[in-house]
Design a protein around this motif. Sequence first.
Motif, PDB file in Angstrom:
ATOM      1  N   VAL A 141       6.662  10.619  14.201  1.00 27.94           N
ATOM      2  CA  VAL A 141       5.879   9.800  13.270  1.00 27.94           C
ATOM      3  C   VAL A 141       4.391   9.966  13.558  1.00 27.94           C
ATOM      4  CG1 VAL A 141       5.422   7.469  12.421  1.00 27.94           C
ATOM      5  CG2 VAL A 141       7.735   8.110  13.024  1.00 27.94           C
ATOM      6  N   ASN A 164       2.496   6.618  -1.019  1.00 31.75           N
ATOM      7  CA  ASN A 164       3.956   6.668  -1.132  1.00 31.75           C
ATOM      8  C   ASN A 164       4.393   8.125  -0.998  1.00 31.75           C
ATOM      9  OD1 ASN A 164       6.631   6.191  -1.659  1.00 31.75           O
ATOM     10  ND2 ASN A 164       6.337   5.729  -3.831  1.00 31.75           N
ATOM     11  N   PHE A 165       4.205   8.672   0.218  1.00 27.33           N
ATOM     12  CA  PHE A 165       4.474  10.099   0.439  1.00 27.33           C
ATOM     13  C   PHE A 165       5.914  10.431   0.057  1.00 27.33           C
ATOM     14  CE2 PHE A 165       1.676   9.371   4.428  1.00 27.33           C
ATOM     15  CZ  PHE A 165       0.532   9.341   3.660  1.00 27.33           C
ATOM     16  N   ALA A 204       7.614  13.254   4.721  1.00 22.87           N
ATOM     17  CA  ALA A 204       7.053  12.509   5.868  1.00 22.87           C
ATOM     18  C   ALA A 204       7.135  11.018   5.592  1.00 22.87           C
ATOM     19  CB  ALA A 204       5.608  12.949   6.135  1.00 22.87           C
ATOM     20  N   ARG A 205       8.295  10.569   5.172  1.00 21.60           N
ATOM     21  CA  ARG A 205       8.478   9.205   4.686  1.00 21.60           C
ATOM     22  C   ARG A 205       8.233   8.148   5.765  1.00 21.60           C
ATOM     23  NH1 ARG A 205       8.632   8.015  -0.497  1.00 21.60           N
ATOM     24  NH2 ARG A 205      10.251   6.430  -0.287  1.00 21.60           N
ATOM     25  N   HIS A 206       8.366   8.532   7.042  1.00 23.38           N
ATOM     26  CA  HIS A 206       8.143   7.546   8.109  1.00 23.38           C
ATOM     27  C   HIS A 206       6.683   7.485   8.549  1.00 23.38           C
ATOM     28  CE1 HIS A 206      12.203   6.156   9.149  1.00 23.38           C
ATOM     29  NE2 HIS A 206      12.589   7.343   8.713  1.00 23.38           N
ATOM     30  N   ASP A 207       5.898   8.469   8.159  1.00 23.23           N
ATOM     31  CA  ASP A 207       4.495   8.490   8.606  1.00 23.23           C
ATOM     32  C   ASP A 207       3.715   7.331   7.986  1.00 23.23           C
ATOM     33  OD1 ASP A 207       5.159  10.768   9.934  1.00 23.23           O
ATOM     34  OD2 ASP A 207       3.710  12.067   8.918  1.00 23.23           O
ATOM     35  N   PHE A 208       2.809   6.792   8.770  1.00 22.44           N
ATOM     36  CA  PHE A 208       1.955   5.739   8.242  1.00 22.44           C
ATOM     37  C   PHE A 208       0.889   6.353   7.339  1.00 22.44           C
ATOM     38  CE2 PHE A 208       2.300   1.341  10.130  1.00 22.44           C
ATOM     39  CZ  PHE A 208       3.635   1.467  10.440  1.00 22.44           C
ATOM     40  N   PRO A 209       0.445   5.595   6.357  1.00 20.81           N
ATOM     41  CA  PRO A 209      -0.658   6.099   5.540  1.00 20.81           C
ATOM     42  C   PRO A 209      -1.946   6.119   6.357  1.00 20.81           C
ATOM     43  CG  PRO A 209      -0.069   3.867   4.868  1.00 20.81           C
ATOM     44  CD  PRO A 209       0.914   4.264   5.936  1.00 20.81           C
ATOM     45  N   ARG A 223       7.465   2.098   0.387  1.00 22.92           N
ATOM     46  CA  ARG A 223       7.998   3.128   1.293  1.00 22.92           C
ATOM     47  C   ARG A 223       8.189   2.582   2.706  1.00 22.92           C
ATOM     48  NH1 ARG A 223       5.600   6.955   4.674  1.00 22.92           N
ATOM     49  NH2 ARG A 223       3.503   6.494   3.938  1.00 22.92           N
ATOM     50  N   LEU A 224       7.186   1.879   3.217  1.00 24.80           N
ATOM     51  CA  LEU A 224       7.283   1.253   4.539  1.00 24.80           C
ATOM     52  C   LEU A 224       7.232  -0.259   4.351  1.00 24.80           C
ATOM     53  CD1 LEU A 224       4.762   3.459   6.596  1.00 24.80           C
ATOM     54  CD2 LEU A 224       7.250   3.646   6.572  1.00 24.80           C
ATOM     55  N   ARG A 250       0.824  -1.215   0.000  1.00 23.17           N
ATOM     56  CA  ARG A 250       0.000   0.000   0.000  1.00 23.17           C
ATOM     57  C   ARG A 250       0.854   1.259   0.000  1.00 23.17           C
ATOM     58  NH1 ARG A 250      -1.891   1.358   5.590  1.00 23.17           N
ATOM     59  NH2 ARG A 250      -3.782   2.175   4.682  1.00 23.17           N
ATOM     60  N   THR A 251       2.088   1.153   0.473  1.00 24.83           N
ATOM     61  CA  THR A 251       2.942   2.347   0.434  1.00 24.83           C
ATOM     62  C   THR A 251       3.929   2.281  -0.734  1.00 24.83           C
ATOM     63  OG1 THR A 251       4.576   1.371   1.929  1.00 24.83           O
ATOM     64  CG2 THR A 251       2.813   2.656   2.944  1.00 24.83           C
TER      65      THR A 251
END
Lengths: 326, 344
Positions: B74, B107-108, B111-116, A108-109, A104-105
């Motif tokens: 985060v 896929n920000f 803020a790459r560590h933030d959760f969607p 990214r994660l 979903r990312t």
Amino acid sequence: MADVTMLDAINMGLRTEMAADSNVVLLGEDIGVNGGVFRATAGLQNTFGKQRVIDTPLSETLIAGMAIGMAAEGLKPVVEIQFMGFIYATFDQIINHASRLRNRTRGRLTCPLVLRAPFGGGIHAPEHHSESTEALLAHIPGLRVVIPSSPSRAYGLLLAAIRDPDPVIFLEPKRIYRMFKQQVQDNAEALPLDVCFVLTEGTDVTLVSWGAMIHETLAAAEQLATNGINAEVIDVATIKPLDMNTILESVAKTGHCVIVHEAAKTCGVGAEIAAQLAEQGLMSLFAPVERVTGFDTVMPLFKLEQKYMPSVVRIIAAVTRSLKNA
Amino acid sequence: MLDYEGNLLDTNIPDIANNQQQLIKLYQSMVSTRLFDKKATLLQRRGQLGTYSSSLGQEAIGATIGCLMHDEDVLFNYYREYAAQFMRGVKMSEILLYWGGNEQGMNFQKARHDFPICIPIASQVPQAVGAAYAMQLRKQQRVAVCVLGDGATSKGDFYEAINAAGIWNLPIIFVINNNRWAISLPQDKQTHAQTLAQKAIAAGIAGEQVDGNDTIALYCRLKKALEKARSGAGATIIEALTYRLCDHTTADDASHYRNQQEVQENWHYEPIQRLKYYLIKQGYWSNADEEKLYSQSQEKVETAVKEYLNTPEQSPESMFDYLYETLPDTLVEQRNSIMVKEPK
């Protein structure tokens, strides 16, 4: 080289990987001071400290969710769920999040976690402690489901699971936790995931199984050998994703296939293997695929559990039926 | 602290009340989020966006969170605090892509560590606890910020998570956006507890209620909770009282279950005009500023919409490409099959 049980091998694998990689943390109920209800994590809190071997409150949903947050932050959490009967509280986290975080990312994660749980019957455990519901998890895209069947494969596959960059459900057949010992070298060498292991080679029939049932399957193969029947025994080991090539190659040679699993029959992993054999291996088969499985019933309390579980006798009967069609 | 006409009630005046620059930043964020919401809802009505959940009337909560968090913190967000995400660098076009059915929206680029955005209610709360645990283990000066709705406080995930945050004294804050309605369920049917903040007592952590439409009060309380978490002094629950002026989502029609008069009354308390009155009274803001802000924000929204609409669709095989780090052999055939062009 040490002579160890499967439990010892798991403990050894955890210890080795925790020493090698400071990102590895363990979390679960009673795993620290107590060393786990089966003692799989015995002594690890003493060595690696309370922060890395975490005694959690009695909260399975929390444990699974935490592991996801930790994994996304770059840790490599190894969760212990005390028994598979208590794993269902983690499904929202595992199915809705762990299995799909990478997707979903768009990468990214990621979620490099391992969720360990003892499963299966045969140890006279209380209600809810003996089921084999691996197929529920094998259905979920994005997961790996790995089941060892010996001390050496438990060691090697567990290392591989921890090092894998994606979520792995690692189901430990508790009936064989202490059943036998094996020489295992603590050499930090992982075994490959996503492949079957051919345990004995044979030309007459392919026996496909995993987990504790490998024990009965090998015993059946031995008995068959005394009657001049050479069975090839395959340990699937990673039931998701499924290595059909090894099974298809074997069936191309033998023309007969018997699938053995402890889980209920309907929609079990055996059904998937049989379906893929029908799709890709039908012309190799001299007889219908046989399945020797648990029944489509509720797992009985322990007085009847031996009646529920596939036996050597049932496996041999299935092989005999299959070979009649030769 | 602020009344509905923008008068400062407190005699003990906090620094933020005199920080023109910061207040304007917050106001701009709230206004542009509202314009974004309006546009997104319109796009949905026109068939150019999927289901969308608006944050109408609740913008102060997100804006204040986003303004106060550090880059390295985060955010674990559910589906309303867009203002927080925008403040942290998530693009408006990314949020549109998400609701427009394209995973690239998660896929920000910042803020790459933030959760969607988290859809299954309260499931982000244990995850935030895990991230906070990782921060503490690594002795980092970071905080996990978890936002949830009032309905989420009825779920076991929430209780399990706040309980654990207390045990380990984790660097985390839980912000409850209490907009009084969980789809059709009002608060008195959600819980018999007098407040949601008091649920903190059971976890042995701090809990407090704040007017979530009062930007200055929110700012003070959130700042304190963040500083507390960052200094190692543990977790806080902040219940921010607000009101959902919109439907639950574009797929919902709140007139089935909610009195329209109640909605009208609550427009009186909404956060944007309240902060605007205060800014004007302080001499921080003029009609010209307001006009400029609206035209600039509208332009920003339109640019985002263009970017969203012009983003090429993902290829079908992308379904496979992020499933695992390396695609298992068994899936190669399925992936290849989707790449075969169907005959015309």
